[in-house]
Design a protein around this motif. Sequence first.
Motif, short mmCIF file in Angstrom:
data_model
loop_
_atom_site.label_atom_id
_atom_site.label_comp_id
_atom_site.label_asym_id
_atom_site.label_seq_id
_atom_site.Cartn_x
_atom_site.Cartn_y
_atom_site.Cartn_z
N GLY A 215 0.78 -1.23 0.00
CA GLY A 215 0.00 0.00 0.00
C GLY A 215 0.81 1.27 0.00
N ALA A 216 2.13 1.15 0.19
CA ALA A 216 3.02 2.31 0.17
C ALA A 216 3.81 2.34 -1.14
CB ALA A 216 3.99 2.26 1.36
N PRO A 217 4.31 3.49 -1.53
CA PRO A 217 5.11 3.55 -2.76
C PRO A 217 6.37 2.71 -2.67
CG PRO A 217 4.46 5.76 -2.03
CD PRO A 217 4.14 4.82 -0.91
N ARG A 218 6.81 2.21 -3.81
CA ARG A 218 8.06 1.47 -3.88
C ARG A 218 9.24 2.43 -3.82
NH1 ARG A 218 9.46 -0.47 -8.30
NH2 ARG A 218 10.50 -2.43 -7.74
N ALA A 219 10.36 1.91 -3.31
CA ALA A 219 11.61 2.65 -3.44
C ALA A 219 11.99 2.70 -4.91
CB ALA A 219 12.70 1.95 -2.64
N PRO A 220 12.79 3.67 -5.34
CA PRO A 220 13.17 3.77 -6.75
C PRO A 220 13.73 2.47 -7.32
CG PRO A 220 13.80 5.77 -5.61
CD PRO A 220 13.30 4.82 -4.56
N ASP A 221 14.49 1.73 -6.51
CA ASP A 221 15.04 0.46 -6.99
C ASP A 221 14.24 -0.74 -6.51
OD1 ASP A 221 15.70 0.40 -4.32
OD2 ASP A 221 17.87 0.43 -4.62
N GLY A 222 13.16 -0.50 -5.74
CA GLY A 222 12.32 -1.58 -5.26
C GLY A 222 12.94 -2.43 -4.18
N LEU A 223 14.01 -1.96 -3.55
CA LEU A 223 14.75 -2.75 -2.57
C LEU A 223 14.73 -2.11 -1.19
CD1 LEU A 223 17.97 -3.51 -4.67
CD2 LEU A 223 15.96 -4.98 -4.39
N TYR A 224 14.86 -2.95 -0.16
CA TYR A 224 15.17 -2.43 1.16
C TYR A 224 16.58 -1.87 1.17
CZ TYR A 224 11.19 -4.89 3.34
OH TYR A 224 9.94 -5.32 3.72
N HIS A 225 16.77 -0.81 1.98
CA HIS A 225 18.10 -0.26 2.18
C HIS A 225 18.52 -0.36 3.65
CE1 HIS A 225 18.92 2.12 -1.75
NE2 HIS A 225 18.04 1.14 -1.99
N LEU A 226 17.79 -1.20 4.41
CA LEU A 226 18.18 -1.57 5.78
C LEU A 226 18.24 -0.38 6.73
CD1 LEU A 226 20.99 -4.15 4.88
CD2 LEU A 226 18.49 -4.44 4.91
N GLY A 227 17.47 0.65 6.44
CA GLY A 227 17.43 1.86 7.27
C GLY A 227 18.16 3.03 6.66
N ASP A 228 18.99 2.78 5.65
CA ASP A 228 19.84 3.82 5.08
C ASP A 228 19.06 4.87 4.30
OD1 ASP A 228 22.55 4.79 4.69
OD2 ASP A 228 22.33 4.21 2.59
N THR A 229 17.89 4.52 3.78
CA THR A 229 17.03 5.50 3.11
C THR A 229 15.64 5.56 3.75
OG1 THR A 229 16.38 3.84 1.46
CG2 THR A 229 18.19 5.32 0.88
N GLU A 230 15.22 4.47 4.40
CA GLU A 230 13.88 4.43 4.99
C GLU A 230 13.69 5.50 6.06
OE1 GLU A 230 14.72 0.35 3.30
OE2 GLU A 230 15.84 1.82 4.50
N TRP A 231 14.78 5.98 6.64
CA TRP A 231 14.66 7.03 7.66
C TRP A 231 14.03 8.29 7.09
CZ3 TRP A 231 16.89 11.82 7.23
CH2 TRP A 231 17.92 11.97 6.29
N LEU A 232 14.13 8.49 5.77
CA LEU A 232 13.51 9.66 5.15
C LEU A 232 11.99 9.63 5.30
CD1 LEU A 232 15.72 9.72 1.95
CD2 LEU A 232 15.71 11.47 3.75
N ASP A 233 11.41 8.43 5.32
CA ASP A 233 9.96 8.32 5.50
C ASP A 233 9.57 8.59 6.95
OD1 ASP A 233 9.90 7.61 2.81
OD2 ASP A 233 10.12 5.48 3.27
N LEU A 234 10.42 8.21 7.89
CA LEU A 234 10.20 8.60 9.28
C LEU A 234 10.32 10.11 9.42
CD1 LEU A 234 9.88 8.21 12.30
CD2 LEU A 234 12.30 7.51 12.41
N GLU A 235 11.27 10.71 8.75
CA GLU A 235 11.41 12.16 8.79
C GLU A 235 10.14 12.84 8.29
OE1 GLU A 235 15.02 14.94 7.56
OE2 GLU A 235 13.89 14.30 5.79
N ALA A 236 9.57 12.32 7.20
CA ALA A 236 8.33 12.88 6.69
C ALA A 236 7.20 12.74 7.70
CB ALA A 236 7.96 12.19 5.37
N ALA A 237 7.17 11.61 8.42
CA ALA A 237 6.13 11.40 9.43
C ALA A 237 6.29 12.36 10.60
CB ALA A 237 6.17 9.95 9.91
N VAL A 238 7.52 12.61 11.03
CA VAL A 238 7.76 13.58 12.10
C VAL A 238 7.32 14.97 11.65
CG1 VAL A 238 9.55 14.72 13.47
CG2 VAL A 238 9.59 12.23 13.18
#
Length: 396
Positions: A215-238
């Motif tokens: 239900g959420a958008p895919r990352a540009p490469d469709g892969l997990y980055h183990l926290g290295d980019t996902e923190w940007l979505d937490l930043e947006a939530a804050v």
Amino acid sequence: MLTRGPTPRRGPGGFRPVDAALRKTAKGLGVALGTGTLGLLGVAWHCANELLDPRRAGDPYTLEIIAIDGETVTLPATPETLEPGMCCLEWPGGYGLLGAEVRTTPEGVGRDLTDRSGTGPVAGLLTRIKRHTFEGDPWRAFGLAFEEIGVPTPLGPMPAWLTPATPGTPRASAPPWAVVVHGRGGTRAGMLRLVPALHDLGVTSLVISYRNDPGAPRAPDGLYHLGDTEWLDLEAAVHEARSRGAGEIIALGDSMGGAIVMQFLERSPLSGAVKAVVLDSPVLDWAPVLAHAGRQLRLPPIVLSLAKHIVALRTGLRWERLNQLSRAAELSVPVLIVHGDADETVPAVTSGAYAAARPDLVTYLAVPGAGHVEGWTSDRDGCGEALRTFVGRFAG
């Protein structure tokens, strides 16, 4: 360090470093080694895929229902079904709550199955056990009013549940909010265990999703980055929480969600809004996690080394940037860590070492006998008390 009495809870959850395909690959490693470098690279590539591909995250539906009779379900006798304690039985399109009592039968294991939702279960249906005890949403699980919102991000809106706090006495300042982040292959429902205590403390909860979630958008490469980019979505939530009137932020994360929280603290210009952190079985350094998985599979160190290089090449992450132990001295906010000492996914020794490095800021609750992110189901009273005590310092 706080400890609680022994519990029978242990088992898999969160990040799943071992599955049937990878075990088969590991068993065939001798053949691969005979083919030389290409064979080693093939095994390493498979290991990297297991870590990065969202489609490989989580547990498959492999547990077949033998029979359904009213509110009793009969399942095969396995370590998971024989383990006492309440948990969730999930199947495609539905779920229910498995009771704590285990009744052995000639056919298998009988368990109560209540609070069903969605498509009804039938004999022959494949299911899976989830060690959290709540599914659905805040209303279905606890009768708590909530709003489904989309957190704006550059990739698109990320679904989130916003559960307002119980109205209380007027505050001199804006009320605190909790932003809650699940782990790799997890779901928002898996974090519902935290919402009632936060609600009772007068803390609004924002339980978020992030890139590559259903239900959420895919990352540009469709892969997990183990926290290295996902923190940007937490930043947006804050940012979204602050725009809706949040005061201080309490960040909560389990498993890889802990890695996401810690990357946010280190790298986001909004990190100053966070006044406290709660982590459950957190990945504070990926090296021990991968090394432990390698030992489970009896993989030669060269395969793990190659897999880590492949991950770095495919994602651009730097492993040292994800190592929080090496930067424990930089921690500046209070942290509560809950970790089961029987965790077979994320070694608890890492959390213990982090707590020992910063006893001035880190409160560590070790849960004997609990597996990965199973502290709350193993010792609900103890973990709930620790959460209320810790968060209560910032919610008053």
